[in-house]
Motif scaffolding. Structure first.
Motif, PDB file in Angstrom:
ATOM      1  N   SER A  16       0.542  -1.539  -0.109  1.00  0.00           N
ATOM      2  CA  SER A  16       0.321   0.115   0.554  1.00  0.00           C
ATOM      3  C   SER A  16       0.849   1.257  -0.053  1.00  0.00           C
ATOM      4  O   SER A  16       0.503   2.556  -0.714  1.00  0.00           O
ATOM      5  CB  SER A  16      -0.798   0.095   1.012  1.00  0.00           C
ATOM      6  OG  SER A  16      -1.648  -1.271   0.688  1.00  0.00           O
ATOM      7  N   ARG A  19       2.337   1.829  -3.077  1.00  0.00           N
ATOM      8  CA  ARG A  19       1.329   2.056  -4.385  1.00  0.00           C
ATOM      9  C   ARG A  19       0.735   3.851  -4.421  1.00  0.00           C
ATOM     10  O   ARG A  19       0.725   3.743  -5.247  1.00  0.00           O
ATOM     11  CB  ARG A  19      -0.043   2.016  -3.873  1.00  0.00           C
ATOM     12  CG  ARG A  19      -0.117  -0.182  -4.725  1.00  0.00           C
ATOM     13  CD  ARG A  19      -1.265  -1.089  -4.410  1.00  0.00           C
ATOM     14  NE  ARG A  19      -0.873  -2.169  -4.995  1.00  0.00           N
ATOM     15  CZ  ARG A  19      -1.609  -3.331  -5.503  1.00  0.00           C
ATOM     16  NH1 ARG A  19      -3.006  -3.363  -3.833  1.00  0.00           N
ATOM     17  NH2 ARG A  19      -1.855  -4.453  -5.915  1.00  0.00           N
ATOM     18  N   SER A  23       0.851   4.877  -9.026  1.00  0.00           N
ATOM     19  CA  SER A  23      -0.547   4.668  -8.961  1.00  0.00           C
ATOM     20  C   SER A  23       0.188   3.125 -10.037  1.00  0.00           C
ATOM     21  O   SER A  23      -1.442   2.189  -9.954  1.00  0.00           O
ATOM     22  CB  SER A  23      -1.735   5.448  -9.641  1.00  0.00           C
ATOM     23  OG  SER A  23      -0.978   6.428 -10.410  1.00  0.00           O
ATOM     24  N   GLU A  24       0.729   3.507 -10.640  1.00  0.00           N
ATOM     25  CA  GLU A  24       0.673   2.063 -11.615  1.00  0.00           C
ATOM     26  C   GLU A  24       0.635   0.312 -11.168  1.00  0.00           C
ATOM     27  O   GLU A  24       0.417  -0.601 -11.687  1.00  0.00           O
ATOM     28  CB  GLU A  24       1.862   2.219 -12.584  1.00  0.00           C
ATOM     29  CG  GLU A  24       1.965   3.591 -13.313  1.00  0.00           C
ATOM     30  CD  GLU A  24       2.721   3.503 -14.259  1.00  0.00           C
ATOM     31  OE1 GLU A  24       4.061   2.700 -14.327  1.00  0.00           O
ATOM     32  OE2 GLU A  24       3.394   4.684 -14.980  1.00  0.00           O
ATOM     33  N   ASP A  26      -1.058  -0.054  -8.540  1.00  0.00           N
ATOM     34  CA  ASP A  26      -2.949  -0.580  -8.293  1.00  0.00           C
ATOM     35  C   ASP A  26      -3.015  -1.791  -8.886  1.00  0.00           C
ATOM     36  O   ASP A  26      -3.234  -2.078 -10.156  1.00  0.00           O
ATOM     37  CB  ASP A  26      -3.677   0.852  -8.344  1.00  0.00           C
ATOM     38  CG  ASP A  26      -3.240   1.506  -7.351  1.00  0.00           C
ATOM     39  OD1 ASP A  26      -2.435   1.529  -6.381  1.00  0.00           O
ATOM     40  OD2 ASP A  26      -3.797   3.567  -7.948  1.00  0.00           O
ATOM     41  N   LYS A  27      -4.070  -3.091  -8.058  1.00  0.00           N
ATOM     42  CA  LYS A  27      -4.692  -3.807  -8.910  1.00  0.00           C
ATOM     43  C   LYS A  27      -3.733  -4.777  -9.400  1.00  0.00           C
ATOM     44  O   LYS A  27      -4.433  -5.439 -10.424  1.00  0.00           O
ATOM     45  CB  LYS A  27      -5.915  -3.619  -9.543  1.00  0.00           C
ATOM     46  CG  LYS A  27      -6.941  -2.226  -9.028  1.00  0.00           C
ATOM     47  CD  LYS A  27      -7.724  -2.156  -9.732  1.00  0.00           C
ATOM     48  CE  LYS A  27      -9.336  -1.029  -8.926  1.00  0.00           C
ATOM     49  NZ  LYS A  27      -9.769  -0.497  -9.407  1.00  0.00           N
ATOM     50  N   ILE A  28      -2.350  -4.636  -9.963  1.00  0.00           N
ATOM     51  CA  ILE A  28      -1.421  -5.611 -10.031  1.00  0.00           C
ATOM     52  C   ILE A  28      -0.878  -6.708  -9.056  1.00  0.00           C
ATOM     53  O   ILE A  28      -0.503  -6.049  -8.050  1.00  0.00           O
ATOM     54  CB  ILE A  28      -0.951  -5.168 -11.592  1.00  0.00           C
ATOM     55  CG1 ILE A  28       1.063  -4.192 -10.687  1.00  0.00           C
ATOM     56  CG2 ILE A  28      -1.636  -4.504 -12.391  1.00  0.00           C
ATOM     57  CD1 ILE A  28       1.327  -3.548 -10.883  1.00  0.00           C
ATOM     58  N   SER A  44       0.463  -8.641  -2.950  1.00  0.00           N
ATOM     59  CA  SER A  44      -0.490  -8.170  -2.651  1.00  0.00           C
ATOM     60  C   SER A  44      -1.232  -8.976  -2.616  1.00  0.00           C
ATOM     61  O   SER A  44      -0.813 -10.549  -2.773  1.00  0.00           O
ATOM     62  CB  SER A  44      -0.535  -6.968  -4.317  1.00  0.00           C
ATOM     63  OG  SER A  44      -0.607  -7.923  -5.130  1.00  0.00           O
ATOM     64  N   TYR A  45      -2.580  -8.472  -2.619  1.00  0.00           N
ATOM     65  CA  TYR A  45      -3.681 -10.056  -2.825  1.00  0.00           C
ATOM     66  C   TYR A  45      -3.720 -10.442  -3.915  1.00  0.00           C
ATOM     67  O   TYR A  45      -3.991 -11.264  -3.609  1.00  0.00           O
ATOM     68  CB  TYR A  45      -5.189  -8.892  -2.269  1.00  0.00           C
ATOM     69  CG  TYR A  45      -4.868  -9.178  -0.803  1.00  0.00           C
ATOM     70  CD1 TYR A  45      -5.450  -9.686  -0.015  1.00  0.00           C
ATOM     71  CD2 TYR A  45      -5.384  -7.531  -0.264  1.00  0.00           C
ATOM     72  CE1 TYR A  45      -5.583  -9.701   1.417  1.00  0.00           C
ATOM     73  CE2 TYR A  45      -5.293  -7.577   1.691  1.00  0.00           C
ATOM     74  CZ  TYR A  45      -5.541  -8.487   1.564  1.00  0.00           C
ATOM     75  OH  TYR A  45      -5.339  -8.232   3.039  1.00  0.00           O
ATOM     76  N   GLU A  46      -3.492  -9.436  -5.057  1.00  0.00           N
ATOM     77  CA  GLU A  46      -3.197 -10.436  -6.274  1.00  0.00           C
ATOM     78  C   GLU A  46      -2.296 -11.368  -6.303  1.00  0.00           C
ATOM     79  O   GLU A  46      -2.404 -11.890  -7.403  1.00  0.00           O
ATOM     80  CB  GLU A  46      -3.154  -9.105  -7.364  1.00  0.00           C
ATOM     81  CG  GLU A  46      -4.059  -7.812  -7.555  1.00  0.00           C
ATOM     82  CD  GLU A  46      -4.053  -7.029  -6.304  1.00  0.00           C
ATOM     83  OE1 GLU A  46      -4.738  -6.115  -6.573  1.00  0.00           O
ATOM     84  OE2 GLU A  46      -3.542  -6.311  -5.396  1.00  0.00           O
ATOM     85  N   TYR A  49      -2.827 -13.966  -4.631  1.00  0.00           N
ATOM     86  CA  TYR A  49      -4.585 -14.894  -5.447  1.00  0.00           C
ATOM     87  C   TYR A  49      -3.299 -16.638  -6.223  1.00  0.00           C
ATOM     88  O   TYR A  49      -4.070 -17.616  -6.219  1.00  0.00           O
ATOM     89  CB  TYR A  49      -5.081 -14.252  -6.040  1.00  0.00           C
ATOM     90  CG  TYR A  49      -5.982 -14.993  -7.522  1.00  0.00           C
ATOM     91  CD1 TYR A  49      -7.423 -15.399  -7.127  1.00  0.00           C
ATOM     92  CD2 TYR A  49      -5.285 -15.618  -8.440  1.00  0.00           C
ATOM     93  CE1 TYR A  49      -8.234 -16.479  -7.713  1.00  0.00           C
ATOM     94  CE2 TYR A  49      -6.284 -16.109  -9.590  1.00  0.00           C
ATOM     95  CZ  TYR A  49      -7.393 -16.828  -8.858  1.00  0.00           C
ATOM     96  OH  TYR A  49      -8.006 -17.442  -9.828  1.00  0.00           O
ATOM     97  N   SER A 157      -9.373  -4.546   3.532  1.00  0.00           N
ATOM     98  CA  SER A 157     -10.295  -3.240   3.938  1.00  0.00           C
ATOM     99  C   SER A 157     -11.961  -3.256   4.739  1.00  0.00           C
ATOM    100  O   SER A 157     -13.634  -2.487   4.598  1.00  0.00           O
ATOM    101  CB  SER A 157     -10.479  -1.994   2.900  1.00  0.00           C
ATOM    102  OG  SER A 157      -9.479  -1.670   2.323  1.00  0.00           O
TER     103      SER A 157
END
Length: 385
Positions: A16, A19, A23-24, A26-28, A44-46, A49, A157
């Motif tokens: 976090s 990030r 911001s690039e 984010d979500k990767i 990260s959670y990604e 997985y 969150s």
């Protein structure tokens, strides 16, 4: 009066933080670590997985998730943001314990007479995110154990309140691995006799657990039954740790001094890891026979590793000791401390090195800090001809 304890956790804190400034990311899938032979400090959670986990070798993590972005990590950034979060929480909460760089316990018992405790905690969570940009999860319950387990269940969150009458139904179906004090060895031991859920564990006689796993058996039984009277300890930041050695006779024996320095560093580094500190500033002090005292210090990346600290201390000693006068006292101090653990800070070291430190620390905790040590910390006087 029933206690009201909150556990707040900054979600994938290191990721976090990265990030926030890029911001690039984010979500990767993101992995915080370093070097082909290093270990995963966070992910990260990604990335999770795909099966990536903390303390996993980087090579293995990239085999599972080859598209992941690997970042070395910046403990200075993480420490600064962690300190900001702590300040925000301390300003609002009556009693705060900083459990680690990304975790806080709050004792807000009695506040429900004036505010709704859940609503108050939710507003504090939103305040942290508003001022730092960091995502937060929390759980609120009657003790630290249930609150911490609750936070783990609502990430990322998320938020949850677990009231007294809800504790047993909440804990029952969960794996015993969810209990903070259950490590891999304890899990394997209990699994072999069919104990895999907290419900099954809670129904075991406490005395049997004590016979199986020793003095922690009673504590484990209590936690499985939602019992934990551990207080929230008010947070105070430690400034430094240090050690000094005064010689019975002033000395100029450089070989002896070097082995002594290595032993002093090893002892302090073990203390850092035991208390979960990382240091960023190393100070060496020399007092000469005429009582003149000189010091020299250096800034280093946050660490608690012997080999890194030893290298720095010896370099400072070489720069400091230039009088060729007998020495009366030598001292070493580590300051600029932040919360963190060995696996967090070894961004550039190997999984073999991490395993070595963990094995040595385990032996020291079990048998005493002087039962295993570096050969270079043992001084062997030269044979007389």
């Amino acid at each position: 009066m029933e206690r009201t304890i909150v556990h707040m956790d900054l979600d994938t804190f290191f990721v976090s933080c990265e990030r926030l400034r890029n911001s690039e990311l984010d979500k990767i899938p993101v992995i915080i670590g370093g070097g082909d032979r290093g270990v995963v400090a966070s992910c990260s959670y990604e990335a999770r997985y795909y099966g990536v986990r903390s303390a996993m070798p980087i090579k293995m993590a990239l085999r599972l998730c080859p598209q992941a972005k690997v970042i070395k990590g910046d403990m200075e950034l993480y420490s600064r943001l962690s300190h900001t979060v702590t300040e925000i929480i301390q300003e609002k909460a009556p009693v705060v314990e900083k459990a680690s760089v990304d975790e806080h316990y709050l004792d807000i018992s009695g506040m429900d007479r004036f505010f709704g405790s859940y609503q108050w905690t939710q507003e504090l969570m939103q305040n942290v995110t508003k001022h730092t940009g960091l995502p937060v999860s929390f759980a609120l319950s009657v003790n630290k154990t249930v609150a911490k387990i609750g936070t783990g269940e609502v990430k990322p969150s998320g938020k949850r309140e677990i009231r007294q009458h809800e504790i047993k139904p909440f804990l029952a179906p969960l794996s015993i691995k969810k209990i903070p004090m259950v490590g891999d060895k304890t899990f394997q031991l209990l699994s072999r006799i069919g104990i895999r859920t907290i419900h099954t564990l809670s129904e075991m006689p406490a005395e049997v657990l004590q016979q199986m796993i020793g003095k922690n058996g009673i504590d484990l039984w209590k936690k499985a039954n939602g019992i934990d009277h551990t207080p929230v300890e008010p947070y105070t930041e430690r400034k430094s740790i240090s050690t000094e050695h005064t010689f019975d006779r002033d000395t100029i024996d450089i070989a002896m001094l070097r082995t002594l320095i290595t032993g002093m560093v090893e002892k302090l580094a073990f203390q850092l890891r035991t208390e979960q500190w990382l240091t960023s500033t190393v100070v060496v002090k020399l007092r000469y026979a005429n009582f003149d005292t000189e010091t020299k210090q250096a800034q280093i990346p946050y660490t608690s590793a012997d080999h890194t600290l030893n290298r720095c201390v010896h370099e400072l000693f070489d720069k400091l000791y230039n009088r060729r006068m007998r020495i009366r006292l030598i001292g070493i101090r580590f300051t600029g401390l932040v919360r963190g653990s060995l696996q967090i800070n070894l961004f550039e070291d190997t999984e073999e090195m991490l395993a070595l430190y963990q094995a040595m620390d385990h032996i020291k905790h079990r048998f005493g800090h002087n039962k295993v040590y570096r050969a270079s910390s043992v001084y062997v006087p030269p044979k007389k001809k």
